[in-house]
Design a protein around this motif. Structure first.
Motif, PDB file in Angstrom:
ATOM      1  N   ALA A 184      -8.442 -12.096 -11.328  1.00 15.54           N
ATOM      2  CA  ALA A 184      -7.907 -10.768 -11.644  1.00 15.54           C
ATOM      3  C   ALA A 184      -7.133 -10.850 -13.039  1.00 15.54           C
ATOM      4  O   ALA A 184      -6.980  -9.979 -13.952  1.00 15.54           O
ATOM      5  CB  ALA A 184      -6.880 -10.352 -10.537  1.00 15.54           C
ATOM      6  N   GLU A 220      -5.054  -3.609  -6.432  1.00 15.17           N
ATOM      7  CA  GLU A 220      -5.778  -2.644  -7.109  1.00 15.17           C
ATOM      8  C   GLU A 220      -4.907  -1.227  -7.053  1.00 15.17           C
ATOM      9  O   GLU A 220      -5.074  -0.223  -7.681  1.00 15.17           O
ATOM     10  CB  GLU A 220      -5.985  -1.918  -5.059  1.00 15.17           C
ATOM     11  CG  GLU A 220      -7.215  -3.168  -4.682  1.00 15.17           C
ATOM     12  CD  GLU A 220      -7.266  -3.100  -2.932  1.00 15.17           C
ATOM     13  OE1 GLU A 220      -6.825  -1.547  -2.539  1.00 15.17           O
ATOM     14  OE2 GLU A 220      -7.923  -3.139  -2.508  1.00 15.17           O
ATOM     15  N   ARG A 239      -0.381   1.391 -13.069  1.00 17.48           N
ATOM     16  CA  ARG A 239      -1.379   1.369 -13.309  1.00 17.48           C
ATOM     17  C   ARG A 239      -0.529   0.645 -14.421  1.00 17.48           C
ATOM     18  O   ARG A 239       0.278   0.580 -15.612  1.00 17.48           O
ATOM     19  CB  ARG A 239      -2.056   1.965 -14.436  1.00 17.48           C
ATOM     20  CG  ARG A 239      -2.789   2.418 -13.217  1.00 17.48           C
ATOM     21  CD  ARG A 239      -4.083   1.945 -12.817  1.00 17.48           C
ATOM     22  NE  ARG A 239      -4.826   2.637 -11.379  1.00 17.48           N
ATOM     23  CZ  ARG A 239      -5.445   1.809 -10.980  1.00 17.48           C
ATOM     24  NH1 ARG A 239      -5.990   0.712 -10.328  1.00 17.48           N
ATOM     25  NH2 ARG A 239      -6.440   2.874  -9.344  1.00 17.48           N
ATOM     26  N   ARG A 254       0.895  -1.118  -0.208  1.00 21.66           N
ATOM     27  CA  ARG A 254      -0.480   0.073   0.051  1.00 21.66           C
ATOM     28  C   ARG A 254       1.226   1.568  -0.169  1.00 21.66           C
ATOM     29  O   ARG A 254       0.616   2.333  -0.931  1.00 21.66           O
ATOM     30  CB  ARG A 254      -0.814   0.181   1.575  1.00 21.66           C
ATOM     31  CG  ARG A 254      -1.744  -1.415   1.242  1.00 21.66           C
ATOM     32  CD  ARG A 254      -2.961  -0.933   1.903  1.00 21.66           C
ATOM     33  NE  ARG A 254      -3.583  -2.015   2.033  1.00 21.66           N
ATOM     34  CZ  ARG A 254      -4.815  -2.498   3.707  1.00 21.66           C
ATOM     35  NH1 ARG A 254      -3.792  -2.543   4.557  1.00 21.66           N
ATOM     36  NH2 ARG A 254      -5.245  -3.736   3.278  1.00 21.66           N
ATOM     37  N   ASP A 272      -4.047 -10.597   1.325  1.00 20.44           N
ATOM     38  CA  ASP A 272      -4.565  -9.679   0.882  1.00 20.44           C
ATOM     39  C   ASP A 272      -3.873  -8.383   0.585  1.00 20.44           C
ATOM     40  O   ASP A 272      -3.765  -7.457  -0.127  1.00 20.44           O
ATOM     41  CB  ASP A 272      -4.565  -8.621   2.441  1.00 20.44           C
ATOM     42  CG  ASP A 272      -3.722  -9.689   3.124  1.00 20.44           C
ATOM     43  OD1 ASP A 272      -2.787 -10.126   2.915  1.00 20.44           O
ATOM     44  OD2 ASP A 272      -3.549  -9.062   4.663  1.00 20.44           O
ATOM     45  N   ASP A 291      -4.332  -8.217  -3.338  1.00 16.10           N
ATOM     46  CA  ASP A 291      -5.066  -7.609  -3.541  1.00 16.10           C
ATOM     47  C   ASP A 291      -4.772  -5.664  -3.525  1.00 16.10           C
ATOM     48  O   ASP A 291      -5.642  -5.497  -4.433  1.00 16.10           O
ATOM     49  CB  ASP A 291      -5.780  -7.542  -2.689  1.00 16.10           C
ATOM     50  CG  ASP A 291      -6.845  -8.459  -2.202  1.00 16.10           C
ATOM     51  OD1 ASP A 291      -7.162  -9.770  -3.396  1.00 16.10           O
ATOM     52  OD2 ASP A 291      -7.252  -9.601  -1.403  1.00 16.10           O
ATOM     53  N   ALA A 292      -4.180  -5.526  -2.811  1.00 20.85           N
ATOM     54  CA  ALA A 292      -3.355  -4.135  -2.892  1.00 20.85           C
ATOM     55  C   ALA A 292      -2.219  -4.158  -3.769  1.00 20.85           C
ATOM     56  O   ALA A 292      -2.597  -3.024  -4.787  1.00 20.85           O
ATOM     57  CB  ALA A 292      -1.911  -3.832  -1.523  1.00 20.85           C
TER      58      ALA A 292
END
Length: 528
Positions: A514, A489, A468, A447, A482, A485-486
């Motif tokens: 994903a 995102e 991106r 993060r 998790d 997942d970060a």
């Protein structure tokens, strides 16, 4: 201890820097000279009166010079306690004269090690008689002055002139301490080398030794004392570099510069130019490009805030174009294999900026040791010599990475090796775009790296962060989904990680869900 007049000196040196001038100064002060082999020849050729040690002992040098000073007339002269009746009687009975000054520097074992000499050559550069004499004279420093390097010749002459041909107890004690430390460092180099030759990864005794390279104003903080020592290792880097200009390096400068240059060495200079920007031992921007100037711009864009006051390391000769860009912001140190004349002139305009040229890049694959102190001891491990280009990646997701993603994955994992754990590195187009370092939780590192990428995007006026479409590297496995997942995102499309978690299947399933490509390296890069 009292002042002891010097009337007789034994000189045997491999480093003959300043020898003739020092010996002549001793002779003019009435000191009788005794010497060995090549040293005796050099003194005789200079016209100085000198007694060969063979004439002193009554034995010729033998066995190719291996045996020449290991004799009671040498060691008795060094070890006898002046004023002790029993010692005096033994000296008189065996015709042993006192030796008041010992000048010895050792066979150049460390130099042979640096030039990768053959095994037999290394063995012949192990001094035996020299350390024995040094230790004997140092033990008896109440009466004997011992000198192990030319840098101390002047101090001995000054004291002799100030004290009627004698040296003071304070000088003798200081020189004895240096002498014991010198033989300890010498033996440490030999022990480390021979243990490696014998294949001993964990020898029963591990010794560390080095010579003072620089006394530092303070350590990590002003209340801590510090110094920089060089070992016998010949690895190119901050220890071998020549400082061309700038303020004296600090403890933190040296530590950070080493971290930066070791990472720069991971990038093949024949493939592309590479730039590494480090702050507090962590990279805050890394990039490859056709030129150093382009690589620097790409590296700077990753985290321009942290780069202020950082260290810049390059894998090629610093040129004028790159130098102009680097000096646009405050930089503490630049280190490169070399710097051309125009680049040197540009950097010279920033008088406090330190410019170091190391002559070469360290080999990231070379074996070596990493050492860290703990209370009551120290930890030793082999250097992390795993290189990303050598790893066989195992694709574990349904989608395989594209060629561009694969290149960015290897790039990111190469950088992650040099980021403090837990490490997360996002990379795109062979440049870091977000780095998360040193967090207690891997998800926090993911993060933080993404947030830094967002900050950099805003500073550059970009519509979205460069995470991106990036590849993300983790220095160790994701223990839970998790952390992945970060990264999802943040917009990462490819992942490289060691694998090996009991929840690998869960993490792989999340990547497949994903649409990410993921590869395992089987190699972990913890860096605590």
């Amino acid at each position: 201890m009292i002042e002891r007049p010097i009337t007789r000196a034994l000189i045997s040196v491999s480093d003959k820097t300043g020898l003739i001038d020092f010996a002549r100064a001793l002779s003019t002060r009435g000191v009788a000279l005794v010497s060995t082999g090549g040293t005796a020849r050099a003194l005789g050729e200079a016209g100085l009166p000198v007694q060969d040690v063979s004439a002193l002992t009554g034995f010729p040098e033998m066995m190719d010079g291996r045996v020449k000073t290991l004799h009671p007339k040498v060691h008795g002269g060094l070890l006898a306690i002046r004023g002790d009746a029993e010692h005096a009687a033994a000296m008189e009975s065996h015709d042993i004269a006192p030796i008041d000054l010992l000048v010895v520097n050792l066979y150049p074992f460390e130099a042979a090690l640096a030039r990768n000499a053959s095994f037999d050559d290394m063995v012949e550069n192990i001094d035996v008689g020299g350390p024995a004499m040094i230790r004997g004279a140092s033990k008896n420093h109440a009466f004997v002055t011992v000198v192990v390097e030319p840098a101390d010749y002047g101090a001995v002459l000054v004291e002799m002139d100030q004290n009627g041909g004698a040296t003071t107890p304070a000088l003798r004690r200081r020189l004895a301490a240096k002498a014991f430390s010198r033989t300890a460092a010498y033996d440490a180099a030999i022990g480390t080398w021979l243990s490696a030759e014998a294949g001993e990864a964990t020898p029963a005794f591990r010794t560390l030794g080095g010579g003072l390279a620089q006394s530092l104003r303070y350590g990590e903080n002003p209340h801590q004392s510090a110094a920089f020592y060089r070992t016998a290792e010949s690895r190119a880097g901050v220890a071998t570099a020549v400082q061309l200009q700038g303020k004296e390096l600090s403890y933190n400068n040296i530590n950070d510069t080493d971290a930066a240059y070791e990472l720069a060495a991971e990038f093949d200079a024949g493939r592309a130019a590479a730039c590494v920007i480090v702050k507090h031992a962590n990279p805050c921007g890394v990039a490859e490009a056709p030129s150093l100037a382009e690589a620097y711009e790409k590296a700077l864009a990753c985290d321009p805030v942290s780069a202020f006051g950082g260290i810049v390391a390059l894998n090629r000769t610093l040129d004028a174009e790159a130098a102009r860009k680097i000096v646009e912001i405050f930089t503490e140190v630049i280190i490169a294999p070399e710097a051309d004349e125009e680049a040197r002139a540009i950097v010279a305009a920033k008088k406090n900026l330190r410019l170091l040229v190391a002559g070469a890049l360290p080999d990231p694959r070379a074996p070596g040791l990493a050492i860290r102190t703990v209370a009551g001891g120290f930890l030793v491990q082999s250097r992390d010599a795993s290189v990303a280009d050598d790893l066989k990646l195992k694709v574990v997701t349904r989608r395989a990475p594209s060629e561009r993603e694969l290149a960015d994955m290897r790039f990111a994992f190469r950088v992650a090796k040099h980021v403090k754990s837990n490490a997360i590195v996002y990379a795109r187009n062979l440049a870091t775009v977000g780095i998360g370092a040193g967090q207690m939780s891997r998800v926090d590192s993911a993060r933080i790296a993404a947030r830094k990428a967002e900050d950099a995007a805003r500073a550059a006026g970009l519509a979205e962060p460069l995470t991106r479409g990036s590849a993300v590297a983790s220095d160790a496995f994701f223990p839970f989904a998790d952390g992945l997942d970060a990264a999802i995102e943040a917009g990462a499309t490819a992942v490289i990680q060691p694998g090996g978690s009991m929840r690998d299947a869960e993490v792989i399933a999340r990547a497949d869900q994903a649409g990410l490509a993921m590869a395992f390296t089987g190699v972990r890069h913890f860096r605590h």
